[in-house]
Design a protein around this motif. Structure first.
Motif, PDB file in Angstrom:
ATOM      1  N   TYR A 228       3.303  14.581  15.616  1.00  0.00           N
ATOM      2  CA  TYR A 228       3.477  13.107  15.818  1.00  0.00           C
ATOM      3  C   TYR A 228       4.533  12.499  14.689  1.00  0.00           C
ATOM      4  O   TYR A 228       4.526  13.183  13.718  1.00  0.00           O
ATOM      5  N   SER A 229       4.959  11.550  15.170  1.00  0.00           N
ATOM      6  CA  SER A 229       5.741  10.577  14.107  1.00  0.00           C
ATOM      7  C   SER A 229       5.404  10.407  12.816  1.00  0.00           C
ATOM      8  O   SER A 229       4.142   9.850  12.862  1.00  0.00           O
ATOM      9  N   LEU A 230       5.967  10.469  11.712  1.00  0.00           N
ATOM     10  CA  LEU A 230       5.365  10.049  10.459  1.00  0.00           C
ATOM     11  C   LEU A 230       6.194   8.495  10.268  1.00  0.00           C
ATOM     12  O   LEU A 230       7.407   8.501  10.550  1.00  0.00           O
ATOM     13  N   ALA A 231       5.492   7.721   9.224  1.00  0.00           N
ATOM     14  CA  ALA A 231       6.228   6.555   9.099  1.00  0.00           C
ATOM     15  C   ALA A 231       7.464   6.875   8.282  1.00  0.00           C
ATOM     16  O   ALA A 231       8.588   6.222   8.378  1.00  0.00           O
TER      17      ALA A 231
ATOM     18  N   ALA B 139      -0.444  10.028  17.440  1.00  0.00           N
ATOM     19  CA  ALA B 139      -1.207  11.069  17.126  1.00  0.00           C
ATOM     20  C   ALA B 139      -2.174  11.102  18.211  1.00  0.00           C
ATOM     21  O   ALA B 139      -3.464  10.898  18.009  1.00  0.00           O
TER      22      ALA B 139
ATOM     23  N   LEU C 266      -3.676  12.612   5.695  1.00  0.00           N
ATOM     24  CA  LEU C 266      -4.668  12.005   6.738  1.00  0.00           C
ATOM     25  C   LEU C 266      -4.849  10.673   6.515  1.00  0.00           C
ATOM     26  O   LEU C 266      -5.336  10.202   5.394  1.00  0.00           O
ATOM     27  N   ARG C 267      -4.665   9.755   7.677  1.00  0.00           N
ATOM     28  CA  ARG C 267      -5.155   8.567   7.530  1.00  0.00           C
ATOM     29  C   ARG C 267      -5.129   7.897   8.859  1.00  0.00           C
ATOM     30  O   ARG C 267      -4.867   8.537   9.950  1.00  0.00           O
TER      31      ARG C 267
ATOM     32  N   LEU D  81       0.936  -1.062  -0.050  1.00  0.00           N
ATOM     33  CA  LEU D  81      -0.128   0.031  -0.219  1.00  0.00           C
ATOM     34  C   LEU D  81       0.799   1.295   0.110  1.00  0.00           C
ATOM     35  O   LEU D  81       1.587   1.423   0.856  1.00  0.00           O
TER      36      LEU D  81
ATOM     37  N   GLU E 155       4.226   8.237   4.042  1.00  0.00           N
ATOM     38  CA  GLU E 155       4.158   9.476   3.287  1.00  0.00           C
ATOM     39  C   GLU E 155       5.163  10.024   2.449  1.00  0.00           C
ATOM     40  O   GLU E 155       6.437   9.676   2.849  1.00  0.00           O
TER      41      GLU E 155
END
Lengths: 244, 295
Positions: free
Chosen positions: A89-92, A78, A243-244, A39, A44
């Motif tokens: 918040y941490s991003l992937a 988040a 946003l997810r 996916l 991001e």
């Protein structure tokens, strides 16, 4: 004879039972884990995330060796209280070059995902030496040997090669210059600093320790800590697009 | 052992409960049914799980995933919560942003808001170095006293918070104590003499054999430019006052000699990029009420 009575086959043959168990468990794993690999929305697209410099990577190895992850997470969830305390918040994508990731699951100490540049190098040095010198109520153990132990980084280029196999975009140029870059980042005004920054944008080259000419384990660890969470510029990052 | 799956009499005569039909050496296993309430809870939770899968994001597809009926997302949820928080704080935050630092200190309502917000931000961001109550630690200044390295007016504190000291910010406060010993600017005997002299400025007892005369001469030639001819310091360049009783690194001779040999230069990060302007304003007010000076 209904379908329910077929279980006798499994109960009487241990191999068939094991195969059955394996199939049932892997369905759960495949459904939950496999989609994350294909996916595209999982990670991001952001600007600024680069692989670790050799010095930061050496520091990260020490972070793992000393088991920092046992008490410190690197994952700002988040949730309102976490964003209020630690920042965005941490991003992937911020841990996409982490093998293994250091998200952790325990917070005896604070989250470290955005600790970079939050305190001075001097504070980090004193705090690693004996946390109670600067934070009287701290329960963190001291790591005084880190500042006394010279960094053994002869194999850092091999570490980078392995990470390249795992998908971290280290170029052959980066791997060849690993030890040059490592020395350049650990000193003030080193001649190799410009080449280092060209290979690793925004890498901070300075003397992380007090002793000139010697790169200690503490220097590497501090270089790693001081870059944590600083790569993505949240002034230009578009929250709404992801946003997810 | 024999297993008889099709036992003709599956009901146990003593309990009246069905048996599994298996028999081991004449012993049969009762097949007591699950309690009804438990079984219905299980069925209900299975039904609930399907409902949950429909309402919330759940099933991965080829290039996307099911978004759920409500379109809920963790990131949107936290963004909404933060927006609500911002809206809730807006009246006071806007009032704070519009008011000058001095006006804030004169308005009791604004002041108490700024202090409360400043205190919370201080605990999260400043306390690790400056201590929970701003008491400082070795190498990290005490913010409760009236001694300021870089001046303690509201504007000065605000500038220090925004740009930091010797930080990466181009507008950071800079000023360096040279490494007089390490860089060979002074000989060891001169360092020792000027250390004695510097300690004597604040009335500390020095060794009877100390060469204060040489110390004074070395001080005048090397130190007075930054620390002032009387050693009272210059706040524009962060040169500390040497005549007071406050010592950032310690007042014993070995520490003073170390400072002259290696130089000193504490770093404070620039908070301008990390904290928003309102929080920095609140922090400036909070720190100023701890031990600030002047208007």
């Amino acid at each position: 004879m209904s379908l329910w009575n077929k279980h006798a086959i499994f109960e009487r043959n241990s191999i068939i039972l094991i195969l059955g168990v394996l199939i049932v468990i892997s369905i759960g794993g495949l459904v939950e884990v496999l989609p994350l690999f294909y996916l595209k929305s999982t990670i991001e697209k952001v600007d600024g995330v680069r692989p670790y410099t050799p010095l930061e990577l050496a520091g990260r190895n020490i972070y793992i060796r000393e088991g920092c992850y046992n008490c410190h997470s690197q994952m700002i969830r988040a949730l309102r209280d976490e964003v209020e305390r630690y920042g965005h918040y941490s991003l992937a994508s911020e841990s996409m070059y982490d093998h293994p990731f250091q998200w952790g699951s325990k917070r005896n100490g604070p989250d470290l995902a955005r600790v970079g540049n939050k305190y001075s190098d001097d504070w980090q040095r004193r705090h690693l030496h004996n946390p109670r010198d600067v934070v009287p109520g701290s329960i963190m153990p001291g790591y005084p040997w880190l500042a006394k132990t010279e960094l053994q980084a002869s194999r850092i280029s091999q570490d980078m090669s392995v990470l390249a196999i795992e998908g971290v975009p280290y170029t052959s140029e980066m791997i060849e210059n690993a030890n040059v870059d490592l020395k350049a980042q650990a000193a003030d005004d080193d001649a190799g600093a410009a080449a280092l920054v060209k290979r690793y944008p925004k890498a901070a080259a300075r003397a992380y320790g007090e002793e000139k000419g010697v790169v200690t384990e503490a220097d590497a660890l501090i270089a790693y800590l001081q870059m944590l969470g600083t790569q993505v510029d949240f002034k230009i990052y578009d929250d709404k697009a992801n946003l997810r | 052992m024999s297993i008889a799956p099709h036992d003709p009499s599956p009901i146990d005569a003593h309990t009246g409960t069905a048996t599994t039909g298996h028999e081991w050496d004449g012993i049969r296993e009762l097949n007591t049914p699950l309690p009804r309430w438990w079984l219905y809870m299980l069925y209900a939770s299975i039904v609930w799980a399907f409902g949950y899968m429909i309402v919330y994001p759940a099933v991965p597809l080829v290039s996307s995933y099911t978004k759920g009926l409500f379109g809920w997302s963790a990131r949107r949820a936290v963004a909404e919560e933060l927006a609500a928080l911002t809206a809730q704080r807006a009246p006071m935050v806007n009032a704070l942003a519009a008011a000058s630092l001095t006006e804030i200190e004169k308005d009791p309502k604004l002041l108490s808001f700024a202090r409360a917000q400043g205190k919370a931000a201080f605990g999260d961001n400043c306390a690790p170095c400056h201590g929970a109550g701003g008491g400082g630690a070795k190498a990290f200044p005490n913010l409760n006293d009236d001694d300021w390295l870089w001046a303690g007016t509201l504007e000065d504190i605000s500038a220090t918070l925004t740009h930091g000291i010797r930080s990466a910010d181009p507008q950071a406060r800079v000023g360096n104590m040279p490494a007089f010993g390490a860089d060979g600017l002074l000989k060891p005997a001169e360092v020792s003499a000027v250390a004695d002299y510097a300690r004597s400025l604040s009335g500390l007892a020095v060794d009877a054999k100390a060469d204060l005369k040489t110390g004074a001469k070395v001080f005048e030639e090397n130190c007075a430019a930054c620390h002032g001819p009387e050693g009272k310091g210059i706040q524009e360049i962060g040169a500390p006052n040497l005549t007071d009783q406050i010592w950032l690194y310690g007042s014993d001779k070995a520490t003073v000699v170390e400072g002259i040999n290696k130089g000193r230069g504490g770093v404070m990060p620039n908070w301008g990029g990390r904290l928003d302007a309102g929080t920095i304003k609140a922090l400036a007010v909070y720190v100023h009420t701890l031990g600030g000076s002047g208007g």
